[in-house]
Design a protein around this motif. Structure first.
Motif, mmCIF file in Angstrom:
data_model
loop_
_atom_site.group_PDB
_atom_site.id
_atom_site.type_symbol
_atom_site.label_atom_id
_atom_site.label_comp_id
_atom_site.label_asym_id
_atom_site.label_seq_id
_atom_site.Cartn_x
_atom_site.Cartn_y
_atom_site.Cartn_z
ATOM 1 N N SER A 37 -3.447 -3.468 0.512
ATOM 2 C CA SER A 37 -4.106 -2.635 -0.518
ATOM 3 C C SER A 37 -3.037 -2.890 -1.926
ATOM 4 C CB SER A 37 -4.332 -1.374 -0.175
ATOM 5 O OG SER A 37 -3.225 -0.466 -0.255
ATOM 6 N N VAL A 87 -3.936 -4.926 -5.325
ATOM 7 C CA VAL A 87 -3.784 -4.372 -6.882
ATOM 8 C C VAL A 87 -2.623 -4.989 -7.592
ATOM 9 C CG1 VAL A 87 -3.095 -1.958 -7.739
ATOM 10 C CG2 VAL A 87 -4.768 -2.000 -6.173
ATOM 11 N N PRO A 116 7.326 9.419 -0.978
ATOM 12 C CA PRO A 116 6.038 9.977 -0.498
ATOM 13 C C PRO A 116 4.836 9.472 -1.486
ATOM 14 C CG PRO A 116 7.379 11.587 -1.084
ATOM 15 C CD PRO A 116 8.339 10.225 -1.020
ATOM 16 N N GLY A 117 5.191 9.339 -2.605
ATOM 17 C CA GLY A 117 4.120 8.947 -3.779
ATOM 18 C C GLY A 117 4.006 7.599 -3.834
ATOM 19 N N MET A 151 3.014 3.837 -3.475
ATOM 20 C CA MET A 151 1.852 3.256 -3.038
ATOM 21 C C MET A 151 1.826 2.182 -1.988
ATOM 22 S SD MET A 151 0.569 2.344 -7.050
ATOM 23 C CE MET A 151 -1.149 1.581 -6.500
ATOM 24 N N SER A 175 3.311 5.201 1.289
ATOM 25 C CA SER A 175 2.484 6.167 1.666
ATOM 26 C C SER A 175 1.535 5.713 2.823
ATOM 27 C CB SER A 175 1.561 6.501 0.514
ATOM 28 O OG SER A 175 0.735 5.641 0.176
ATOM 29 N N ASP A 176 1.217 4.327 2.911
ATOM 30 C CA ASP A 176 0.584 3.724 4.036
ATOM 31 C C ASP A 176 1.447 3.601 5.246
ATOM 32 O OD1 ASP A 176 -1.843 3.388 2.775
ATOM 33 O OD2 ASP A 176 -1.354 1.595 1.859
ATOM 34 N N GLU A 226 1.177 6.842 7.302
ATOM 35 C CA GLU A 226 -0.130 6.890 8.123
ATOM 36 C C GLU A 226 0.358 6.080 9.467
ATOM 37 O OE1 GLU A 226 -2.560 8.750 7.224
ATOM 38 O OE2 GLU A 226 -4.253 8.163 8.420
ATOM 39 N N TYR A 272 0.534 8.058 13.067
ATOM 40 C CA TYR A 272 -0.687 8.195 14.142
ATOM 41 C C TYR A 272 -0.285 7.273 15.348
ATOM 42 C CZ TYR A 272 -3.736 11.299 11.692
ATOM 43 O OH TYR A 272 -4.113 12.362 11.304
ATOM 44 N N GLN A 288 -3.882 2.045 -11.444
ATOM 45 C CA GLN A 288 -3.672 1.265 -10.160
ATOM 46 C C GLN A 288 -3.739 2.025 -8.945
ATOM 47 O OE1 GLN A 288 0.382 -0.471 -10.881
ATOM 48 N NE2 GLN A 288 -0.733 -2.446 -11.056
ATOM 49 N N ARG A 289 -3.436 3.383 -8.925
ATOM 50 C CA ARG A 289 -3.716 4.227 -7.913
ATOM 51 C C ARG A 289 -5.126 4.560 -7.543
ATOM 52 N NH1 ARG A 289 0.962 6.971 -5.983
ATOM 53 N NH2 ARG A 289 2.594 6.341 -7.336
ATOM 54 N N GLN A 292 -7.400 2.284 -8.144
ATOM 55 C CA GLN A 292 -7.795 0.756 -7.848
ATOM 56 C C GLN A 292 -7.494 0.655 -6.155
ATOM 57 O OE1 GLN A 292 -5.739 -1.875 -10.542
ATOM 58 N NE2 GLN A 292 -7.502 -1.826 -11.710
ATOM 59 N N GLN A 293 -6.272 1.217 -6.088
ATOM 60 C CA GLN A 293 -5.810 1.081 -4.539
ATOM 61 C C GLN A 293 -6.903 2.033 -3.478
ATOM 62 O OE1 GLN A 293 -1.885 2.931 -3.527
ATOM 63 N NE2 GLN A 293 -1.890 1.548 -1.894
ATOM 64 N N THR A 311 -9.909 -0.063 -2.619
ATOM 65 C CA THR A 311 -9.669 -1.369 -2.082
ATOM 66 C C THR A 311 -10.341 -0.975 -0.522
ATOM 67 O OG1 THR A 311 -7.678 -0.608 -0.982
ATOM 68 C CG2 THR A 311 -7.806 -2.019 -2.986
ATOM 69 N N ILE A 315 -8.775 -0.041 2.139
ATOM 70 C CA ILE A 315 -7.745 -0.687 3.135
ATOM 71 C C ILE A 315 -6.347 0.163 2.900
ATOM 72 C CG2 ILE A 315 -8.802 -2.786 4.055
ATOM 73 C CD1 ILE A 315 -6.875 -4.237 2.082
ATOM 74 N N HIS A 316 -6.353 1.312 1.922
ATOM 75 C CA HIS A 316 -5.252 2.207 1.751
ATOM 76 C C HIS A 316 -5.379 3.102 2.741
ATOM 77 C CE1 HIS A 316 -2.470 4.757 -0.338
ATOM 78 N NE2 HIS A 316 -3.512 5.157 -1.169
ATOM 79 N N TRP A 317 -4.666 2.841 4.039
ATOM 80 C CA TRP A 317 -4.710 3.568 5.139
ATOM 81 C C TRP A 317 -4.299 5.208 4.868
ATOM 82 C CZ3 TRP A 317 -7.504 0.065 6.909
ATOM 83 C CH2 TRP A 317 -6.854 -1.268 6.787
ATOM 84 N N ALA A 318 -3.725 5.399 3.971
ATOM 85 C CA ALA A 318 -3.298 6.606 3.867
ATOM 86 C C ALA A 318 -4.368 7.692 3.440
ATOM 87 C CB ALA A 318 -2.316 6.864 2.842
ATOM 88 N N GLU A 349 -7.665 6.191 4.187
ATOM 89 C CA GLU A 349 -8.759 5.660 4.721
ATOM 90 C C GLU A 349 -8.992 6.047 6.397
ATOM 91 O OE1 GLU A 349 -11.273 3.932 3.076
ATOM 92 O OE2 GLU A 349 -12.425 3.696 4.816
ATOM 93 N N ARG A 353 -7.061 16.307 6.710
ATOM 94 C CA ARG A 353 -7.175 14.887 6.923
ATOM 95 C C ARG A 353 -7.414 14.723 8.239
ATOM 96 N NH1 ARG A 353 -7.145 10.511 5.161
ATOM 97 N NH2 ARG A 353 -6.143 8.711 6.637
ATOM 98 N N MET A 354 -8.228 13.616 8.498
ATOM 99 C CA MET A 354 -8.435 13.363 10.210
ATOM 100 C C MET A 354 -8.953 14.388 10.786
ATOM 101 S SD MET A 354 -7.965 9.947 10.338
ATOM 102 C CE MET A 354 -7.898 9.515 11.997
ATOM 103 N N ASN A 414 3.016 12.047 2.902
ATOM 104 C CA ASN A 414 2.892 11.404 1.464
ATOM 105 C C ASN A 414 2.151 12.011 0.604
ATOM 106 O OD1 ASN A 414 -0.113 11.307 2.525
ATOM 107 N ND2 ASN A 414 0.546 9.099 3.288
ATOM 108 N N LEU A 415 1.970 11.598 -0.435
ATOM 109 C CA LEU A 415 1.443 12.274 -1.933
ATOM 110 C C LEU A 415 0.261 11.394 -2.269
ATOM 111 C CD1 LEU A 415 4.472 13.639 -3.680
ATOM 112 C CD2 LEU A 415 2.834 14.856 -2.647
ATOM 113 N N THR A 416 -0.704 11.282 -1.593
ATOM 114 C CA THR A 416 -1.994 10.273 -2.263
ATOM 115 C C THR A 416 -3.048 11.336 -2.777
ATOM 116 O OG1 THR A 416 -2.757 10.589 0.126
ATOM 117 C CG2 THR A 416 -1.476 8.506 -0.531
#
Lengths: 455, 182
Positions: A228, A232, A366-367, A369, A372-373, A376, A380, B83-84, B86-87, B90, B92-95, B97, B136-137, B177-179
């Motif tokens: 992702s 971007v 953590p912030g 881009m 952060s993924d 996750e 899990y 951009q955030r 936009q992410q 997508t 597929i931004h797993w955090a 999604e 979440r989840m 995370n901070l999403t």
């Protein structure tokens, strides 16, 4: 329950390329890790730029223990257990500060690091009621803050080890040192000269502490995690992707030490300059000048380039983009606390530091881009490994097995090309050896060339 | 009858207008209308969230990391906020999604400064508290609480956020995370 050497052999079967899920979720294994891995390994506790002046201190962590990292009035750096010898209270509850003594808030035992007053840093100097209640009979010299026996300042990074029989930090690193140098050295090729941006990002993640170091040790395979941000385009230059391009990296590991890196093998000439940070055109001259200085400084000397890397067991770094250090502190089998530090050249202009900082924060933490993924996935993966049925099924680490070959120019290193799980196998084999309680003579035998370790 | 201790009608109306602005913003975030939300920010916005340290009372001036110099949790401009968004789009931004469920609660809203005048308010300094609940989840929960300080500017008759400082009341971040946006 203590896991025996034989049990550990079956949990980490590097001949088959499998690792049991127990290793990521089991409470007894976790306790054994604290004793056999964290209490014996070199752990990064901070950076000297956090404590530049005499009496400056920071509070850090080693395993689950809180430690004070302090610079005494004489300039020496010490690492002391942050726990009063009387009732255990933390004698320091600030993240950082400046003090030559630490007084416990509970019963006011006080400890000094001033070498002109005490023989051993952290010595007990003040005990309320010493004459009246203790009748002058307390042996103050025996009840100082517990000092960590081995402390080293390596090009600004501060490392400590509780095991006084451990090898020196440089021997522990082996030729991995070249790659750490490539992260810590000035961009112009001169030794050292980096500092961290003020403050450390600290955050909790519901994952086993080994997931991130394994990820950083050379997992090129996980690029889908970051698709992702690639779409971007968060790199320091315009366009897709997340960093400026470089010559293709390969995966290299140190089978007798446990470290690993994504990077370039040793070479003797600097690649031609390619523009970087082109989102910041005003910095173009700085980057091209620094490249010219680097070419001059390094001449035809050997050099390496480093991407992501891990120093066994729990410290990872990236030497290029983003240039960061990270430490993974164990909290429980299924929780860790991650600390992130961001590196810049100390003498870089403020505008360059600002551009680096903006890019680093966009990417990491953590912030970030990208990161952060990661959180996750690691979270899990840990969660889904807890079930009794799940635990019966090992993880697969078979990629590239039997295809590693020596790296020309490096002592005792192997490479597996662009994408391989060789480094994960190396990491878990080292983890197993330490968990089995082997002594340092045996642990270092392979690297010392006396005999090849059991691989 | 207004006394000197009672706010005038103009102040009350402005306070009401700004509260509604913030509630509408919270709805945009919680209903995932992120492009609408982005339009609330000026092109030169600074959106910054420092780290907070445990320091001695005599060093309270060093409690927060310094803007533009030190580390931070988040430090954005309009381009990177975009951009955030936009992410997130997508898929597929797993955090995020599948998407987290979030509620932004905004409270204690105060207007600290009005410029150039109450008769012609074009730039405001405001302060408020936020409580963000993220679920979440299946069972993941994050609660993010803190203070926010904004500079709001009127552009083409609409209030826009020109600057946002976010002071999260956590030293070690208790979220992986901070999403979310603040």
């Amino acid at each position: 329950m203590k896991f025996s050497a034989d049990q550990l052999e079956s949990l980490v079967n590097t001949a088959q390329g499998t690792v049991s899920r127990e290793v990521f979720v089991n409470q007894d294994i976790f306790q054994q890790e604290l004793e056999q891995v964290f209490a014996r390994s070199w752990l990064m506790v901070g950076h000297e730029s956090q404590i530049p002046k005499p009496n400056d201190y920071i509070v850090s962590r080693m395993g689950q223990d809180s430690v004070i990292v302090t610079r005494d009035p004489q300039g020496e750096i010490h690492v002391l257990l942050n726990s009063c010898r009387h009732r255990g209270m933390k004698v320091c509850r600030y993240d950082s500060g400046n003090s030559r003594s630490f007084t416990c808030p509970y019963h006011a035992w006080s400890y000094s690091i001033d070498g002109s007053l005490v023989e051993i840093p952290g010595e007990l100097v003040g005990v309320p009621g010493f004459d009246q209640h203790y009748k002058g009979e307390l042996d103050k010299k025996a009840w100082g803050l517990v000092p960590c026996p081995l402390v080293v300042n390596y090009k600004g990074t501060i490392w400590a080890n509780w095991d006084s029989t451990a090898p020196s930090f440089e021997e522990y690193l082996g030729d991995m040192r070249l790659y750490l140098d490539a992260a810590l050295d000035h961009r112009d090729g001169s030794p050292g000269g980096s500092e961290i941006l003020g403050g450390v990002q600290k955050w909790r993640m519901p994952c086993n502490w080994k997931f991130p170091p394994e990820n950083f040790i050379g997992d090129h395979y996980h690029d889908i995690s970051h698709r992702s941000v690639n779409l971007v385009g968060i790199g320091p230059s315009e366009g897709k992707g997340r960093r400026d391009t470089t010559r293709p990296n390969i995966i290299m590991g140190f089978p007798n030490l446990g470290h690993g890196v994504i990077g370039h093998p040793p070479h003797y000439e600097e690649p031609d300059y390619t523009p970087q940070f082109t989102r910041y055109p005003e910095l173009a001259e700085y980057f091209s000048d620094i490249h010219a200085t680097r070419v001059k400084n390094l001449g035809d000397k050997m050099r390496v380039q480093t991407g992501a890397a891990t120093i066994f067991p729990s410290m990872s770094f990236h030497g290029r983009q983003p240039r960061t250090l990270a430490v993974f502190h164990p909290v429980s089998p299924t929780e860790m606390e991650m600390w992130r530090y961001y590196l810049v050249d100390k003498d870089a202009p403020d505008s360059v530091k600002a551009a680096m900082r903006a890019y680093y924060l966009r990417y990491s933490g953590p912030g970030g881009m990208t990161e952060s993924d990661d959180a996750e996935n690691w979270g899990y993966a840990t969660d889904a490994s807890k079930g009794v049925i799940a635990r019966r099924y090992d993880y697969n680490y078979q990629m590239g097995m039997g295809h590693a070959k020596p790296v020309p120019g490096l002592k005792d290193a192997v490479e597996g090309g662009d994408t391989t799980e060789e480094n994960a196998r190396i990491y878990y084999r080292r983890w197993k050896q330490m968990m089995q309680g082997k002594g340092w003579d045996e642990l270092m035998a392979g690297a010392r060339g006396q005999q090849r370790g059991n691989m | 009858m207004a006394t000197e201790h009672t706010p005038g009608m103009q102040t009350l109306l402005l306070e009401r207008e700004i509260e509604q602005f913030y509630y509408a913003e919270a709805d945009m975030l919680d209903e995932r209308r992120f492009n609408e939300w982005l339009a609330l920010f000026t092109d030169d916005v600074r959106y910054w969230m420092p780290l907070v340290a445990n320091v001695q009372y005599r060093h309270m001036d060093k409690e927060y990391s310094r803007e533009g110099v030190d580390n931070a949790w988040i430090d954005e401009d309009k381009r990177t906020l975009t951009q955030r968004v936009q992410q997130l789009a997508t898929g597929i931004h797993w955090a995020e999604e599948p998407r987290s469920r979030m509620s932004h609660l905004i409270t204690n809203v105060r207007i600290l400064d009005v410029g150039p005048s109450l008769d012609d308010p074009r730039e405001l300094t405001t302060k408020c508290r936020f409580l963000i609940y993220r679920n979440r989840m299946e069972t993941e929960v994050d609660v993010l609480v803190g203070k926010r300080s904004d500079v709001l500017r009127k552009e083409q008759g609409q209030w826009r956020v020109a600057r946002r400082e976010i002071f999260l009341d956590q030293n070690v971040l208790l979220s992986k995370n901070l999403t979310t946006f603040f």
